[in-house]
Design a protein around this motif. Sequence first.
Motif, PDB file in Angstrom:
ATOM      1  N   ALA A  58      -5.785   5.341  -3.730  1.00 30.36           N
ATOM      2  CA  ALA A  58      -6.961   4.569  -3.293  1.00 30.36           C
ATOM      3  C   ALA A  58      -7.599   3.830  -4.465  1.00 30.36           C
ATOM      4  O   ALA A  58      -8.028   2.678  -4.341  1.00 30.36           O
ATOM      5  CB  ALA A  58      -7.976   5.501  -2.631  1.00 30.36           C
ATOM      6  N   THR A  59      -7.628   4.485  -5.624  1.00 31.76           N
ATOM      7  CA  THR A  59      -8.192   3.866  -6.833  1.00 31.76           C
ATOM      8  C   THR A  59      -7.377   2.644  -7.248  1.00 31.76           C
ATOM      9  O   THR A  59      -7.930   1.578  -7.530  1.00 31.76           O
ATOM     10  CB  THR A  59      -8.214   4.903  -7.991  1.00 31.76           C
ATOM     11  OG1 THR A  59      -8.963   6.028  -7.558  1.00 31.76           O
ATOM     12  CG2 THR A  59      -8.847   4.333  -9.243  1.00 31.76           C
ATOM     13  N   VAL A  60      -6.060   2.810  -7.295  1.00 33.36           N
ATOM     14  CA  VAL A  60      -5.167   1.708  -7.694  1.00 33.36           C
ATOM     15  C   VAL A  60      -5.272   0.556  -6.686  1.00 33.36           C
ATOM     16  O   VAL A  60      -5.345  -0.616  -7.057  1.00 33.36           O
ATOM     17  CB  VAL A  60      -3.698   2.189  -7.802  1.00 33.36           C
ATOM     18  CG1 VAL A  60      -2.753   1.029  -8.065  1.00 33.36           C
ATOM     19  CG2 VAL A  60      -3.557   3.236  -8.905  1.00 33.36           C
ATOM     20  N   TRP A  61      -5.295   0.896  -5.414  1.00 33.47           N
ATOM     21  CA  TRP A  61      -5.346  -0.102  -4.339  1.00 33.47           C
ATOM     22  C   TRP A  61      -6.618  -0.952  -4.438  1.00 33.47           C
ATOM     23  O   TRP A  61      -6.577  -2.171  -4.330  1.00 33.47           O
ATOM     24  CB  TRP A  61      -5.265   0.619  -2.996  1.00 33.47           C
ATOM     25  CG  TRP A  61      -5.207  -0.257  -1.782  1.00 33.47           C
ATOM     26  CD1 TRP A  61      -6.100  -0.262  -0.746  1.00 33.47           C
ATOM     27  CD2 TRP A  61      -4.206  -1.230  -1.446  1.00 33.47           C
ATOM     28  NE1 TRP A  61      -5.702  -1.184   0.208  1.00 33.47           N
ATOM     29  CE2 TRP A  61      -4.554  -1.789  -0.204  1.00 33.47           C
ATOM     30  CE3 TRP A  61      -3.052  -1.673  -2.098  1.00 33.47           C
ATOM     31  CZ2 TRP A  61      -3.798  -2.776   0.425  1.00 33.47           C
ATOM     32  CZ3 TRP A  61      -2.289  -2.662  -1.473  1.00 33.47           C
ATOM     33  CH2 TRP A  61      -2.665  -3.200  -0.235  1.00 33.47           C
ATOM     34  N   HIS A  89       0.839  -1.210   0.000  1.00 39.49           N
ATOM     35  CA  HIS A  89       0.000   0.000   0.000  1.00 39.49           C
ATOM     36  C   HIS A  89       0.875   1.260   0.000  1.00 39.49           C
ATOM     37  O   HIS A  89       0.582   2.234  -0.707  1.00 39.49           O
ATOM     38  CB  HIS A  89      -0.919  -0.014   1.228  1.00 39.49           C
ATOM     39  CG  HIS A  89      -1.888   1.113   1.269  1.00 39.49           C
ATOM     40  ND1 HIS A  89      -1.653   2.278   1.969  1.00 39.49           N
ATOM     41  CD2 HIS A  89      -3.106   1.273   0.677  1.00 39.49           C
ATOM     42  CE1 HIS A  89      -2.686   3.095   1.805  1.00 39.49           C
ATOM     43  NE2 HIS A  89      -3.587   2.515   1.034  1.00 39.49           N
ATOM     44  N   ALA A  90       1.953   1.234   0.781  1.00 38.64           N
ATOM     45  CA  ALA A  90       2.862   2.392   0.835  1.00 38.64           C
ATOM     46  C   ALA A  90       3.586   2.585  -0.500  1.00 38.64           C
ATOM     47  O   ALA A  90       3.768   3.724  -0.953  1.00 38.64           O
ATOM     48  CB  ALA A  90       3.867   2.219   1.969  1.00 38.64           C
ATOM     49  N   MET A 135      -6.331  -3.248  -7.441  1.00 42.06           N
ATOM     50  CA  MET A 135      -5.434  -4.396  -7.178  1.00 42.06           C
ATOM     51  C   MET A 135      -6.174  -5.500  -6.420  1.00 42.06           C
ATOM     52  O   MET A 135      -6.049  -6.683  -6.742  1.00 42.06           O
ATOM     53  CB  MET A 135      -4.215  -3.944  -6.364  1.00 42.06           C
ATOM     54  CG  MET A 135      -3.173  -3.216  -7.184  1.00 42.06           C
ATOM     55  SD  MET A 135      -1.771  -2.695  -6.162  1.00 42.06           S
ATOM     56  CE  MET A 135      -0.878  -4.252  -5.991  1.00 42.06           C
ATOM     57  N   GLN A 136      -6.942  -5.096  -5.412  1.00 39.79           N
ATOM     58  CA  GLN A 136      -7.665  -6.097  -4.615  1.00 39.79           C
ATOM     59  C   GLN A 136      -8.745  -6.796  -5.446  1.00 39.79           C
ATOM     60  O   GLN A 136      -8.934  -8.008  -5.341  1.00 39.79           O
ATOM     61  CB  GLN A 136      -8.280  -5.436  -3.378  1.00 39.79           C
ATOM     62  CG  GLN A 136      -7.218  -4.964  -2.396  1.00 39.79           C
ATOM     63  CD  GLN A 136      -7.836  -4.267  -1.196  1.00 39.79           C
ATOM     64  OE1 GLN A 136      -8.315  -4.913  -0.280  1.00 39.79           O
ATOM     65  NE2 GLN A 136      -7.842  -2.951  -1.218  1.00 39.79           N
ATOM     66  N   ASN A 137      -9.415  -6.037  -6.312  1.00 37.76           N
ATOM     67  CA  ASN A 137     -10.470  -6.611  -7.151  1.00 37.76           C
ATOM     68  C   ASN A 137      -9.912  -7.548  -8.223  1.00 37.76           C
ATOM     69  O   ASN A 137     -10.461  -8.616  -8.467  1.00 37.76           O
ATOM     70  CB  ASN A 137     -11.294  -5.500  -7.832  1.00 37.76           C
ATOM     71  CG  ASN A 137     -12.138  -4.739  -6.820  1.00 37.76           C
ATOM     72  OD1 ASN A 137     -12.451  -5.245  -5.749  1.00 37.76           O
ATOM     73  ND2 ASN A 137     -12.489  -3.504  -7.151  1.00 37.76           N
TER      74      ASN A 137
END
Length: 205
Positions: A63-66, A50-51, A69-71
């Motif tokens: 936040a969008t990229v994170w 995340h960092a 990534m999870q999806n």
Amino acid sequence: MGPVRTKFFEFTQDEVDYLTKADPQLGSAMARLGKIERVIIPDLFAALIHAIVGQLISAKAAATVWERMQNRLGEISAHNLARQTIDEIQACGLTMKKANCIHAISSSIAEGAFLLEEVRDLSDREVIQKLTQLHGVGTWTAEMLLINCLERRDVVSWGDIAIRRGMMKLYGLDSITKEQFEKYRHRYSPLGSIASIYLWEISFA
């Protein structure tokens, strides 16, 4: 697997009172803003990734990229990310450089070449020394992990533009030198991380 588990950085009214005494200007800002719930990620690996995602981009973009990534990739674990191709990681909205770093770090941890869990028992300085051995991890990234995962109490990051901007707004400065920054950091000690949580908020207010 659901999304990465989060919690709030825990701090007490006594700690806020201590900082208010140490720095009345910060104290009045904290009183005005009230209790801030800073979301943190207790899992070391997820917090590290995340960092890295957040390096040099806005919190909103990160936040969008994170979320993507999870999806798309599923569980944010070393074993799972090591199994992805660099292109699959990059397709989540990362630069090729960051995708490379994330893949290399995931592989190194998954193979047991880098023992990430060991940082829990190290001092702040040792955590920074150990993490910055990883390619693509600098002091700022390590400091974010100290606050946003390990809940260490005394981290104020000179490398964080928003922290510096928060200080400038709080004290009515047009610019800030490393010397001035250190003076404030020293004043907040040993509760610099809680000051940081409020400085971020001031910066964006």
